[in-house]
Scaffold this motif. Structure first.
Motif, short mmCIF file in Angstrom:
data_model
loop_
_atom_site.label_atom_id
_atom_site.label_comp_id
_atom_site.label_asym_id
_atom_site.label_seq_id
_atom_site.Cartn_x
_atom_site.Cartn_y
_atom_site.Cartn_z
N UNK A 176 6.43 47.83 -64.00
CA UNK A 176 7.08 48.65 -65.38
C UNK A 176 6.15 49.20 -65.83
N UNK A 177 5.28 50.75 -66.00
CA UNK A 177 5.15 51.60 -66.41
C UNK A 177 4.88 52.44 -65.31
N UNK A 178 5.29 52.68 -64.29
CA UNK A 178 5.27 53.03 -63.44
C UNK A 178 6.25 53.35 -62.27
N UNK A 179 7.66 52.87 -61.93
CA UNK A 179 8.71 52.52 -61.07
C UNK A 179 9.34 54.10 -60.47
N UNK A 180 9.98 53.65 -59.83
CA UNK A 180 10.95 54.63 -58.73
C UNK A 180 12.47 54.05 -58.78
N UNK A 181 13.47 54.80 -58.93
CA UNK A 181 14.79 54.69 -58.54
C UNK A 181 14.97 55.25 -57.43
N UNK A 182 16.12 55.18 -56.72
CA UNK A 182 16.59 55.92 -55.76
C UNK A 182 17.99 55.98 -56.21
N UNK A 183 18.94 57.13 -56.44
CA UNK A 183 20.60 57.02 -56.81
C UNK A 183 21.29 57.54 -56.05
N UNK A 184 22.22 56.44 -56.34
CA UNK A 184 24.05 56.49 -55.30
C UNK A 184 25.14 56.67 -56.34
N UNK A 185 25.90 57.62 -55.30
CA UNK A 185 27.32 57.13 -55.41
C UNK A 185 28.21 56.37 -54.86
N UNK A 186 29.03 55.63 -55.33
CA UNK A 186 29.56 54.26 -54.40
C UNK A 186 30.79 54.43 -54.91
N UNK A 187 31.99 53.78 -54.01
CA UNK A 187 33.50 53.46 -54.93
C UNK A 187 33.26 52.59 -56.34
N UNK A 188 34.67 52.41 -56.53
CA UNK A 188 34.72 51.23 -57.99
C UNK A 188 34.87 50.42 -56.63
N UNK A 189 35.69 49.53 -55.92
CA UNK A 189 35.19 48.92 -54.78
C UNK A 189 34.36 48.06 -54.59
N UNK A 190 33.46 48.74 -54.59
CA UNK A 190 31.88 48.11 -53.90
C UNK A 190 31.26 48.17 -55.02
N UNK A 191 31.58 48.09 -56.09
CA UNK A 191 30.66 48.01 -57.12
C UNK A 191 31.15 47.16 -58.08
#
Length: 227
Positions: free
Chosen positions: A100-115
């Protein structure tokens, strides 16, 4: 007196340093012209979402709402509406556990239907610093700090949730078919809610707080599931 003041100053600076947290865009592959409010967790292996970049979080803080707000703001700079946790690998290529003191997130764009895929799941999160006990339909759950439990709801059923405290909260949760997952956090202290539509908490009922899906998905990533 001066020595005492210096000691206090050093202590305050040390506490500030320990709790300092840096959230920054470490990689930008592309951007999207996107103004939606979504920011949901996805599994990129089972998604057609478009990869946009990465965020690094360095330093620990118990103020999860503020951390999420900083991440959300950075993600929206490039139009992201989805994220996934990206584990670090050690020198021997073994996946390291979540830190929790060091992590990485990948960012995406997804369709509303999938989300907006429906889910019958109900998530209950403990607080960031204290264990919490709840009762769901008279079954007790004890949650350590920074943990959560999941109940698979049945459409049409009503779930009565209590904090089991004197003058504590009692709420009823209904599960509807084709509805999204529901997220709640148990807190010993009342927390001011954010304006609806902003990241973070947007509902409240005493010490059982309803969370929006974006913040709930974030807590689901950084907290430990208590099975």
């Amino acid at each position: 007196m001066k020595i005492k003041n210096i000691a206090i100053f050093i202590l305050l600076m040390a506490v500030t340093f320990v709790n300092a947290q840096n959230v920054y865009l470490s990689k930008v592959e592309k951007t999207k012209d996107n103004n939606d409010k979504y920011f949901y967790q996805i599994d990129p292996k089972n998604s057609a979402a478009e990869y946009l970049g990465e965020i690094d979080v360095q330093g620990f803080s118990n103020d999860d709402a503020s951390v999420f707000a900083a991440i959300y703001k950075k993600a929206k700079e490039i139009g992201a509406n989805a994220f996934s946790y990206k584990p670090f690998e050690s020198v021997d290529e073994k996946t390291q556990p979540f830190n929790p003191a060091n992590y990485r997130l990948e960012l995406y764009y997804s369709t509303k239907e999938e989300l907006l895929k429906p889910s019958d799941s109900i998530y209950f999160f403990s607080s960031s610093s204290k264990p919490q006990t709840i009762s769901v339909n008279r079954k007790d759950y004890t949650l350590p700090p920074r943990s959560f439990t999941t109940i698979q709801g049945i459409p049409g059923e009503i779930y009565t949730v209590s904090t089991k405290k004197f003058l504590g909260s009692n709420i009823k949760i209904s599960v509807n078919a084709n509805a999204p997952a529901q997220y709640f956090q148990i807190s010993a202290a009342k927390i001011k809610s954010n304006t609806f539509g902003e990241p973070g908490i947007n509902l409240k009922s005493g010490d059982i707080l309803g969370l929006d899906k974006s913040f709930g998905d974030f807590l689901r990533m950084i907290y430990t599931e208590n099975k």
